[in-house]
Design a protein around this motif. Structure first.
Motif, PDB file in Angstrom:
ATOM      1  N   GLY A  20      -3.857  -5.731  -7.247  1.00 14.96           N
ATOM      2  CA  GLY A  20      -3.174  -5.078  -8.373  1.00 14.96           C
ATOM      3  C   GLY A  20      -3.459  -3.586  -8.456  1.00 14.96           C
ATOM      4  N   GLY A  21      -4.453  -3.118  -7.704  1.00 14.64           N
ATOM      5  CA  GLY A  21      -4.797  -1.682  -7.756  1.00 14.64           C
ATOM      6  C   GLY A  21      -4.341  -0.919  -6.535  1.00 14.64           C
ATOM      7  N   ALA A  22      -3.584  -1.586  -5.622  1.00  8.75           N
ATOM      8  CA  ALA A  22      -3.144  -0.865  -4.414  1.00  8.75           C
ATOM      9  C   ALA A  22      -2.275   0.334  -4.805  1.00  8.75           C
ATOM     10  N   LYS A  23      -2.166   1.289  -3.903  1.00  7.01           N
ATOM     11  CA  LYS A  23      -1.329   2.509  -4.024  1.00  7.01           C
ATOM     12  C   LYS A  23      -2.130   3.722  -4.528  1.00  7.01           C
ATOM     13  N   SER A  24      -1.608   4.904  -4.156  1.00 10.80           N
ATOM     14  CA  SER A  24      -2.270   6.176  -4.488  1.00 10.80           C
ATOM     15  C   SER A  24      -1.881   6.642  -5.879  1.00 10.80           C
ATOM     16  N   ARG A  25      -2.882   7.119  -6.615  1.00 10.68           N
ATOM     17  CA  ARG A  25      -2.629   7.628  -7.974  1.00 10.68           C
ATOM     18  C   ARG A  25      -2.961   9.109  -8.004  1.00 10.68           C
ATOM     19  N   TYR A  26      -1.937   9.927  -8.047  1.00 15.32           N
ATOM     20  CA  TYR A  26      -2.149  11.376  -8.091  1.00 15.32           C
ATOM     21  C   TYR A  26      -2.286  11.767  -9.559  1.00 15.32           C
ATOM     22  N   LEU A  63     -10.751   8.557   0.438  1.00 14.23           N
ATOM     23  CA  LEU A  63      -9.326   8.857   0.629  1.00 14.23           C
ATOM     24  C   LEU A  63      -9.214  10.314   1.065  1.00 14.23           C
ATOM     25  N   VAL A  64      -8.518  10.559   2.153  1.00 12.25           N
ATOM     26  CA  VAL A  64      -8.220  11.944   2.540  1.00 12.25           C
ATOM     27  C   VAL A  64      -7.548  12.597   1.345  1.00 12.25           C
ATOM     28  N   CYS A  65      -7.835  13.873   1.087  1.00 21.10           N
ATOM     29  CA  CYS A  65      -7.276  14.457  -0.146  1.00 21.10           C
ATOM     30  C   CYS A  65      -6.689  15.852   0.074  1.00 21.10           C
ATOM     31  N   GLY A  66      -5.470  16.036  -0.418  1.00 24.63           N
ATOM     32  CA  GLY A  66      -4.819  17.358  -0.418  1.00 24.63           C
ATOM     33  C   GLY A  66      -5.300  18.157  -1.617  1.00 24.63           C
ATOM     34  N   HIS A  67      -5.187  17.595  -2.794  1.00 27.53           N
ATOM     35  CA  HIS A  67      -5.812  18.090  -4.017  1.00 27.53           C
ATOM     36  C   HIS A  67      -5.528  17.109  -5.141  1.00 27.53           C
ATOM     37  N   HIS A 106     -12.304   0.864  -7.978  1.00 30.73           N
ATOM     38  CA  HIS A 106     -11.089   1.539  -7.520  1.00 30.73           C
ATOM     39  C   HIS A 106     -10.216   1.860  -8.743  1.00 30.73           C
ATOM     40  N   VAL A 107      -8.996   2.341  -8.506  1.00 29.79           N
ATOM     41  CA  VAL A 107      -8.180   2.846  -9.619  1.00 29.79           C
ATOM     42  C   VAL A 107      -6.947   1.963  -9.801  1.00 29.79           C
ATOM     43  N   ALA A 108      -6.726   1.514 -11.031  1.00 29.92           N
ATOM     44  CA  ALA A 108      -5.614   0.591 -11.291  1.00 29.92           C
ATOM     45  C   ALA A 108      -4.820   1.060 -12.508  1.00 29.92           C
ATOM     46  N   GLY A 162      -6.282   8.087   5.505  1.00 33.11           N
ATOM     47  CA  GLY A 162      -5.242   9.029   5.088  1.00 33.11           C
ATOM     48  C   GLY A 162      -3.910   8.547   5.616  1.00 33.11           C
ATOM     49  N   ASP A 163      -2.898   9.390   5.457  1.00 32.61           N
ATOM     50  CA  ASP A 163      -1.583   9.134   6.038  1.00 32.61           C
ATOM     51  C   ASP A 163      -1.536   9.802   7.404  1.00 32.61           C
ATOM     52  N   ALA A 164      -0.881   9.145   8.353  1.00 33.78           N
ATOM     53  CA  ALA A 164      -0.743   9.744   9.683  1.00 33.78           C
ATOM     54  C   ALA A 164       0.474  10.675   9.652  1.00 33.78           C
ATOM     55  N   THR A 172      -3.050  15.462  11.902  1.00 33.00           N
ATOM     56  CA  THR A 172      -2.362  14.742  10.817  1.00 33.00           C
ATOM     57  C   THR A 172      -2.558  15.446   9.471  1.00 33.00           C
ATOM     58  N   GLN A 173      -3.587  16.294   9.381  1.00 34.31           N
ATOM     59  CA  GLN A 173      -3.904  16.958   8.106  1.00 34.31           C
ATOM     60  C   GLN A 173      -3.893  18.479   8.284  1.00 34.31           C
ATOM     61  N   ALA A 174      -2.986  18.971   9.138  1.00 29.90           N
ATOM     62  CA  ALA A 174      -3.018  20.394   9.493  1.00 29.90           C
ATOM     63  C   ALA A 174      -2.929  21.296   8.261  1.00 29.90           C
ATOM     64  N   GLY A 186       0.812  -1.212   0.000  1.00 38.10           N
ATOM     65  CA  GLY A 186       0.000   0.000   0.000  1.00 38.10           C
ATOM     66  C   GLY A 186       0.845   1.260   0.000  1.00 38.10           C
ATOM     67  N   SER A 187       0.195   2.406  -0.204  1.00 40.54           N
ATOM     68  CA  SER A 187       0.933   3.670  -0.159  1.00 40.54           C
ATOM     69  C   SER A 187       1.255   4.052   1.276  1.00 40.54           C
ATOM     70  N   SER A 188       0.276   3.860   2.177  1.00 38.99           N
ATOM     71  CA  SER A 188       0.617   4.129   3.580  1.00 38.99           C
ATOM     72  C   SER A 188       0.490   2.839   4.383  1.00 38.99           C
ATOM     73  N   GLY A 189      -0.578   2.675   5.185  1.00 40.03           N
ATOM     74  CA  GLY A 189      -0.639   1.476   6.026  1.00 40.03           C
ATOM     75  C   GLY A 189      -1.345   0.292   5.391  1.00 40.03           C
ATOM     76  N   GLY A 190      -1.785   0.424   4.133  1.00 40.07           N
ATOM     77  CA  GLY A 190      -2.458  -0.682   3.442  1.00 40.07           C
ATOM     78  C   GLY A 190      -3.890  -0.927   3.892  1.00 40.07           C
ATOM     79  N   MET A 191      -4.461   0.024   4.667  1.00 39.77           N
ATOM     80  CA  MET A 191      -5.794  -0.204   5.244  1.00 39.77           C
ATOM     81  C   MET A 191      -6.909  -0.185   4.194  1.00 39.77           C
ATOM     82  N   VAL A 192      -6.774   0.633   3.140  1.00 41.54           N
ATOM     83  CA  VAL A 192      -7.841   0.673   2.119  1.00 41.54           C
ATOM     84  C   VAL A 192      -7.975  -0.707   1.490  1.00 41.54           C
ATOM     85  N   SER A 193      -6.839  -1.265   1.073  1.00 46.72           N
ATOM     86  CA  SER A 193      -6.893  -2.573   0.417  1.00 46.72           C
ATOM     87  C   SER A 193      -7.365  -3.649   1.396  1.00 46.72           C
ATOM     88  N   TRP A 194      -6.969  -3.527   2.675  1.00 44.56           N
ATOM     89  CA  TRP A 194      -7.407  -4.538   3.657  1.00 44.56           C
ATOM     90  C   TRP A 194      -8.924  -4.510   3.810  1.00 44.56           C
TER      91      TRP A 194
HETATM   92  C1  LIG Z   1      -5.288  12.642  -5.146  1.00 45.81           C
HETATM   93  C2  LIG Z   1      -4.998  12.145  -3.762  1.00 45.81           C
HETATM   94  C3  LIG Z   1      -4.625  13.052  -2.780  1.00 45.81           C
HETATM   95  C4  LIG Z   1      -4.374  12.605  -1.472  1.00 45.81           C
HETATM   96  N1  LIG Z   1      -4.034  13.532  -0.510  1.00 45.81           N
HETATM   97  C5  LIG Z   1      -3.816  13.112   0.753  1.00 45.81           C
HETATM   98  C6  LIG Z   1      -3.490  14.050   1.790  1.00 45.81           C
HETATM   99  O1  LIG Z   1      -3.395  15.257   1.553  1.00 45.81           O
HETATM  100  N2  LIG Z   1      -3.296  13.580   3.050  1.00 45.81           N
HETATM  101  C7  LIG Z   1      -3.392  12.243   3.342  1.00 45.81           C
HETATM  102  O2  LIG Z   1      -3.205  11.867   4.501  1.00 45.81           O
HETATM  103  N3  LIG Z   1      -3.705  11.346   2.400  1.00 45.81           N
HETATM  104  C8  LIG Z   1      -3.923  11.739   1.118  1.00 45.81           C
HETATM  105  N4  LIG Z   1      -4.259  10.820   0.152  1.00 45.81           N
HETATM  106  C9  LIG Z   1      -4.496   9.415   0.557  1.00 45.81           C
HETATM  107  C10 LIG Z   1      -3.217   8.612   0.657  1.00 45.81           C
HETATM  108  O3  LIG Z   1      -2.390   8.871  -0.463  1.00 45.81           O
HETATM  109  C11 LIG Z   1      -3.512   7.103   0.681  1.00 45.81           C
HETATM  110  O4  LIG Z   1      -4.291   6.768  -0.439  1.00 45.81           O
HETATM  111  C12 LIG Z   1      -4.277   6.663   1.878  1.00 45.81           C
HETATM  112  O5  LIG Z   1      -3.532   6.950   3.018  1.00 45.81           O
HETATM  113  C13 LIG Z   1      -4.575   5.149   1.822  1.00 45.81           C
HETATM  114  O6  LIG Z   1      -3.399   4.425   1.843  1.00 45.81           O
HETATM  115  P1  LIG Z   1      -3.432   2.850   1.963  1.00 45.81           P
HETATM  116  O7  LIG Z   1      -2.032   2.345   2.059  1.00 45.81           O
HETATM  117  O8  LIG Z   1      -4.380   2.470   3.062  1.00 45.81           O
HETATM  118  O9  LIG Z   1      -4.121   2.460   0.577  1.00 45.81           O
HETATM  119  P2  LIG Z   1      -3.773   1.254  -0.420  1.00 45.81           P
HETATM  120  O10 LIG Z   1      -3.926  -0.040   0.289  1.00 45.81           O
HETATM  121  O11 LIG Z   1      -2.529   1.571  -1.144  1.00 45.81           O
HETATM  122  O12 LIG Z   1      -5.009   1.360  -1.428  1.00 45.81           O
HETATM  123  C14 LIG Z   1      -5.281   2.541  -2.143  1.00 45.81           C
HETATM  124  C15 LIG Z   1      -6.612   2.342  -2.840  1.00 45.81           C
HETATM  125  O13 LIG Z   1      -7.025   3.585  -3.376  1.00 45.81           O
HETATM  126  C16 LIG Z   1      -7.311   3.449  -4.760  1.00 45.81           C
HETATM  127  N5  LIG Z   1      -6.922   4.698  -5.405  1.00 45.81           N
HETATM  128  C17 LIG Z   1      -5.685   5.168  -5.638  1.00 45.81           C
HETATM  129  N6  LIG Z   1      -5.729   6.354  -6.230  1.00 45.81           N
HETATM  130  C18 LIG Z   1      -7.038   6.669  -6.374  1.00 45.81           C
HETATM  131  C19 LIG Z   1      -7.728   7.770  -6.915  1.00 45.81           C
HETATM  132  N7  LIG Z   1      -7.087   8.811  -7.454  1.00 45.81           N
HETATM  133  N8  LIG Z   1      -9.065   7.767  -6.885  1.00 45.81           N
HETATM  134  C20 LIG Z   1      -9.740   6.707  -6.368  1.00 45.81           C
HETATM  135  N9  LIG Z   1      -9.138   5.614  -5.833  1.00 45.81           N
HETATM  136  C21 LIG Z   1      -7.800   5.609  -5.838  1.00 45.81           C
HETATM  137  C22 LIG Z   1      -6.468   2.272  -5.222  1.00 45.81           C
HETATM  138  O14 LIG Z   1      -7.026   1.679  -6.374  1.00 45.81           O
HETATM  139  C23 LIG Z   1      -6.520   1.362  -4.001  1.00 45.81           C
HETATM  140  O15 LIG Z   1      -7.678   0.570  -4.021  1.00 45.81           O
HETATM  141  C24 LIG Z   1      -4.489  11.227  -1.162  1.00 45.81           C
HETATM  142  C25 LIG Z   1      -4.841  10.310  -2.164  1.00 45.81           C
HETATM  143  C26 LIG Z   1      -5.093  10.750  -3.452  1.00 45.81           C
HETATM  144  C27 LIG Z   1      -5.490   9.738  -4.513  1.00 45.81           C
END
Ligand SMILES: Cc1cc2nc3c(=O)[nH]c(=O)nc-3n(C[C@H](O)[C@H](O)[C@H](O)COP(=O)(O)OP(=O)(O)OC[C@H]3O[C@@H](n4cnc5c(N)ncnc54)[C@H](O)[C@@H]3O)c2cc1C
Length: 465
Positions: free
Chosen positions: A160-166, A217-221, A135-137, A309-311, A359-361, A111-119
């Motif tokens: 296969g879709g884990a991780k953040s896609r900016y 997903l918590v979002c910055g932009h 979700h996004v792959a 989000g990320d801590a 965490t999101q100040a 995962g991008s952070s703690g893997g909780m979304v995928s879990w």
């Molecule tokens: C555009 C964007 C901005 C973000 N800004 C912040 C922030 O400011 N602060 C913060 O704490 N966290 C932010 N996040 C969230 C952070 O990056 C992680 O996604 C989140 O912490 C979950 O991590 P994880 O390891 O649990 O997720 P993972 O287990 O890695 O799973 C991520 C899941 O999200 C899905 N995904 C990825 N990108 C997208 C997308 N663009 N749209 C929809 N689904 C998607 C993937 O397909 C996967 O299922 C942002 C995410 C995005 C996409």
């Protein structure tokens, strides 16, 4: 003015810089009339025949997440989570909040952070609480994009879709698929996309019945697709050579907030660069930001059943293995997390709203103080209706300049990137970017000479008032 006068069209929203590109309107319109397409700034926007694109209608005005006529996050959350024991002005309604990660093997590492979304998504599939996860792959860039929304129906495709896609993505195809193929679904998305899903469910009984859970997903932009091309330029590549993009390569030996981007070429060669060494790699500076994000007031996906989000506080931000902050609003998902903790599959500690906020100040500063200031600026087109009131007076000069400069960098990066591409001179963008970044960082972080100049000017202006 009554609500009839306030009706808006897709074109109104796009031309006012309020379209986030979610694709909700296109899914409503039907494929023959409308589609999502790339605009000149590398953002996805709705296009369609003139009648649809320029037609001001109540269904569109009530479903577009940035429309002034759409229900706001408070109203949606009040309807969805009436029994929530906590209500916080920043986090919204919620059952419980946690900091931690997935302890079960394979999630945190991938995962991008703690893997909780995928879990959580995997557990929804495993317990047969849903049949598919939207979700996004990654996709083959020859299809015209690096990433797309799709519906994962088994564990392998979900992983296969884990991780953040900016990177810009849109939901029109998956919303259509969910309407056409019976079943129960969960949708993963950033706050405005999740809001769009709930607005769609309000008027669409089929979606309402089938979309069982939303994972926010918590979002910055949101960024433009041009950011990937700019990264490629700075790593000595052309965008056509790039086959794979990883925005955050995980390295347990380095702090989690030191992002490293990785681009893989078609021939297998890999190039990596830390975001701090890329001119557009400082999130706060606003490079390639979607314009609509300037008018967002929801940091933590307040309408979602659960948000991740990320801590971004110590000691978690220094832990390169990655740590989530989690806000749960659905009682069923709350029970799922508690089961996971009891079984040792999740390592989560309870936290309160103040911890989540910390965490999101920076995100909250931009969407509260910054949004109030931006709402006070003169602008043409559709007027956004937000939960934050316009306010320009009580802000220190330096903060005002930071918000002005961030806004200019958002607009300037779009223009300068296009100019550099037209001239076939990436350096034009890179040099401009370096100068803009230096000014931004000097203004924002400097305690040196530049910082002292601003602080003294401000003290002088305060005395003069
Ligand atoms: C555009 C964007 C901005 C973000 N800004 C912040 C922030 O400011 N602060 C913060 O704490 N966290 C932010 N996040 C969230 C952070 O990056 C992680 O996604 C989140 O912490 C979950 O991590 P994880 O390891 O649990 O997720 P993972 O287990 O890695 O799973 C991520 C899941 O999200 C899905 N995904 C990825 N990108 C997208 C997308 N663009 N749209 C929809 N689904 C998607 C993937 O397909 C996967 O299922 C942002 C995410 C995005 C996409």
């Amino acid at each position: 003015m009554n609500d009839r006068d306030a009706l808006v069209s897709p074109r109104d929203m796009v031309s006012s810089g309020l379209c986030t590109g979610c694709g909700g309107c296109v899914s409503l319109a039907g494929g023959a009339q409308a589609r999502m397409a790339w605009d000149a700034d590398g953002q996805l926007k709705p296009q369609g025949d003139r009648r649809w694109h320029e037609g001001r209608s109540a269904p569109f005005s009530e479903r577009c997440p940035f429309s002034p006529l759409a229900a706001n996050e408070d109203a949606i959350a009040a309807m969805r989570f009436p029994q929530a024991p906590h209500a916080d002005p920043w986090i919204g309604r919620f059952e419980a909040a946690y900091v931690g990660h997935a302890a079960e093997a394979g999630y945190r590492e991938q995962g991008s952070s703690g893997g909780m979304v995928s879990w959580v998504a995997a557990e929804l599939l495993r317990r047969k609480m849903v049949d598919g996860i939207a979700h996004v792959a990654p996709v083959d860039p020859r299809e015209g994009a690096f990433f797309r929304y799709r519906i994962a129906r088994d564990q392998a495709s979900l992983r296969g879709g884990a991780k953040s896609r900016y990177y810009p993505v849109e939901m029109s195809a998956v919303l259509r698929e969910m309407r056409e193929v019976p079943g129960r679904y969960a949708v993963v998305g950033i706050p405005c996309f999740i809001k769009a899903v709930h607005l769609a469910c309000r008027s669409d009984p089929v979606l309402r019945e089938r979309i069982a859970f939303t994972l926010g997903l918590v979002c910055g932009h949101m960024k433009s697709r041009h950011m990937v091309e700019s990264f490629a330029w700075q790593m000595g590549l052309g965008i056509d050579e790039v086959r794979e993009v990883d925005f955050r390569v995980k390295n347990p030996d380095r702090p989690a907030n030191w992002y490293t981007a990785r681009l893989a070429r078609r021939d297998g060669e890999v190039r990596m660069r830390d975001w701090w060494h890329l001119v557009d790699g400082d999130w706060g500076s606003g490079f390639f930001q979607n314009r609509a994000c300037d008018f967002c007031d929801d940091v933590v996906a307040e309408t979602a059943d659960i948000s991740f989000g990320d801590a971004w506080v110590e000691p978690y931000s220094s832990d390169g293995r990655g740590t989530n902050v989690v806000v749960v609003r659905s009682p069923a998902l709350h029970r799922m997390l508690e089961d996971g903790r009891a079984e040792g599959r999740l390592a989560l500690d309870p936290i309160d709203a103040a911890f989540v906020r910390e965490t999101q100040a920076a995100g909250f500063r931009q969407r509260r103080e910054g949004l109030a200031y931006r709402l006070a600026w003169k602008r043409s087109g559709v007027k956004p209706r937000k939960r934050v009131a316009p306010e320009r007076r009580h802000l220190p000069l330096r903060r005002k300049l930071v918000y002005r400069l961030r806004h200019c960098i958002t607009r300037g990066s779009a223009v300068m990137f296009r100019l550099a591409r037209w001239l076939r001179r990436p350096r034009v963008f890179i040099l401009w970017g370096r100068a803009a970044l230096a000014l931004y960082q000097g203004l924002t972080y400097s305690r040196g000479r530049l910082g002292r100049v601003f602080d003294r000017t401000e003290a002088f202006l305060t005395r003069m008032r």
